[in-house]
Every structure is written in C-alpha cells, then in structure tokens.
Enzyme design. Structure first.
Site, PDB file in Angstrom:
ATOM      1  N   ASP A 173       4.421   0.395  -4.584  1.00 46.11           N
ATOM      2  CA  ASP A 173       2.967   0.331  -4.447  1.00 46.11           C
ATOM      3  C   ASP A 173       2.357   0.430  -5.844  1.00 46.11           C
ATOM      4  O   ASP A 173       2.822   1.233  -6.662  1.00 46.11           O
ATOM      5  CB  ASP A 173       2.480   1.486  -3.565  1.00 46.11           C
ATOM      6  CG  ASP A 173       1.037   1.324  -3.132  1.00 46.11           C
ATOM      7  OD1 ASP A 173       0.148   1.315  -4.010  1.00 46.11           O
ATOM      8  OD2 ASP A 173       0.790   1.217  -1.919  1.00 46.11           O
ATOM      9  N   ILE A 174       1.322  -0.355  -6.130  1.00 45.62           N
ATOM     10  CA  ILE A 174       0.729  -0.314  -7.471  1.00 45.62           C
ATOM     11  C   ILE A 174      -0.122   0.930  -7.705  1.00 45.62           C
ATOM     12  O   ILE A 174      -0.430   1.264  -8.838  1.00 45.62           O
ATOM     13  CB  ILE A 174      -0.097  -1.586  -7.795  1.00 45.62           C
ATOM     14  CG1 ILE A 174      -1.264  -1.752  -6.826  1.00 45.62           C
ATOM     15  CG2 ILE A 174       0.791  -2.816  -7.814  1.00 45.62           C
ATOM     16  CD1 ILE A 174      -2.274  -2.791  -7.265  1.00 45.62           C
TER      17      ILE A 174
ATOM     18  N   HIS B 142       1.989  -4.392   6.389  1.00 46.94           N
ATOM     19  CA  HIS B 142       2.916  -3.732   5.470  1.00 46.94           C
ATOM     20  C   HIS B 142       3.053  -2.266   5.842  1.00 46.94           C
ATOM     21  O   HIS B 142       2.100  -1.615   6.226  1.00 46.94           O
ATOM     22  CB  HIS B 142       2.478  -3.888   4.013  1.00 46.94           C
ATOM     23  CG  HIS B 142       1.103  -3.390   3.700  1.00 46.94           C
ATOM     24  ND1 HIS B 142      -0.039  -4.088   4.039  1.00 46.94           N
ATOM     25  CD2 HIS B 142       0.679  -2.263   3.083  1.00 46.94           C
ATOM     26  CE1 HIS B 142      -1.101  -3.422   3.633  1.00 46.94           C
ATOM     27  NE2 HIS B 142      -0.695  -2.291   3.049  1.00 46.94           N
ATOM     28  N   LEU B 143       4.282  -1.793   5.740  1.00 42.84           N
ATOM     29  CA  LEU B 143       4.615  -0.402   6.007  1.00 42.84           C
ATOM     30  C   LEU B 143       4.603   0.365   4.692  1.00 42.84           C
ATOM     31  O   LEU B 143       5.200  -0.075   3.709  1.00 42.84           O
ATOM     32  CB  LEU B 143       6.006  -0.298   6.638  1.00 42.84           C
ATOM     33  CG  LEU B 143       6.587   1.113   6.785  1.00 42.84           C
ATOM     34  CD1 LEU B 143       5.907   1.850   7.924  1.00 42.84           C
ATOM     35  CD2 LEU B 143       8.082   1.060   6.993  1.00 42.84           C
ATOM     36  N   HIS B 144       3.918   1.509   4.680  1.00 43.33           N
ATOM     37  CA  HIS B 144       3.974   2.414   3.533  1.00 43.33           C
ATOM     38  C   HIS B 144       5.131   3.377   3.763  1.00 43.33           C
ATOM     39  O   HIS B 144       5.206   4.016   4.813  1.00 43.33           O
ATOM     40  CB  HIS B 144       2.672   3.219   3.411  1.00 43.33           C
ATOM     41  CG  HIS B 144       1.508   2.406   2.967  1.00 43.33           C
ATOM     42  ND1 HIS B 144       1.128   2.314   1.642  1.00 43.33           N
ATOM     43  CD2 HIS B 144       0.640   1.645   3.673  1.00 43.33           C
ATOM     44  CE1 HIS B 144       0.073   1.531   1.554  1.00 43.33           C
ATOM     45  NE2 HIS B 144      -0.249   1.102   2.767  1.00 43.33           N
TER      46      HIS B 144
END
Length: 159
Positions: free
Chosen positions: A51-52, A119-121
C-alpha cells in the site's frame, strides 16, 4: 424498439466499463502498465503489492486482475474469489515475516473507497497502527469490513 433500447443500454454499459477499466490504477498495475509498483505476488488471477500509504509496517493490497468495482457488487457465487483473496493475503503477510496473530484482513465499503477496484487490505501488526489508521481500518464499521464479515454477508445472500 425495446430490443434495440436494451441493446443500446448494454453497449453503453460495456463502453462505460471499458473507459473505467482503462483509467483504473489497479487495472494498470495488474496489467503491468505501472512499472513503479513492485509485485510481491502474482498469478493468472491476482497480484499483491505494498500500500502506498501503509497503516502498519506490513500493509499490502491483494487485487484481482479482473476489474470488479467493489465488495458491494459481489454475490454468493463470488465466495471462492474472496476466499482466494484471503488465502493470498495471509500468504503474503507470512512471506513478508508478519505475525498473523496481530493482523487484519478487510475491505473498504462503498462509498468509502479511494479506488473503485476490489482489493483486500492485509495489515499487520494492528497494534502499531496510529489513531487515524485505527479509525480508517476500524473493523465492521460503515466504511471498512473484515474479510470474515464479507464472507458471512455473501453466504446469506440469495444466489
């Protein structure tokens, strides 16, 4: 007239999807059109990358290559897709040396999404998350749901 109107609607819907996909950052990443993103995992159906704006030292996104707008559009038939996202999320965390006992897997729930591509974190350790991150990734809130909650939600839907 009805058939041509329906055909026109489907054509317009298809064109809108194509425009959305061509502009989607995650579609560009999954299609390897964004060279600055290091893929930590990839197969024919999914990719994973950092993740950015990480909420913790281990914060990864697991993304299907197929453009799916959000978890809200999923149905019961999509349970295997969600299960695969979870499996990959756990594997990436483990490969990166994360402590699985202090992790969180989940999805932002529309309209609280920054990118309209499922999207999955995968986040770990949750104990290191700052105040804002704890709010943004608050389990089963109006804006973020755990992977387990989503599976239960999809299981209760009619096909």
């Amino acid at each position: 007239a009805c058939a041509s109107l329906q055909s026109c609607f489907h054509r317009t819907e298809f064109m809108a999807q194509a425009v959305e996909t061509s502009r989607c950052l995650f579609c560009k990443i999954t299609g390897k059109q964004n060279a600055s993103t290091e893929l930590l995992f990839e197969d024919e159906g999914f990719v994973a990358f950092r993740d950015i704006k990480p909420a913790a030292s281990h914060h990864y996104l697991i993304v299907p290559r197929r453009h799916i707008k959000s978890p809200k559009v999923l149905c019961k038939d999509d349970i295997p897709l969600v299960e695969e996202l979870i499996k990959i999320g756990r594997a990436v965390l483990e490969k990166q040396g994360a402590d699985m006992s202090n992790s969180r897997l989940g999805f932002h729930w529309p309209p609280f999404t920054s990118i309209s591509h499922l999207h999955l974190h995968a986040i770990c350790p949750t104990s290191d998350m700052g105040f804002m991150a704890r709010m943004i990734f608050r389990p089963n809130s109006w804006w973020f749901v755990t992977a387990d909650w989503l599976l239960d939600h999809l299981s209760s839907k009619t096909p």
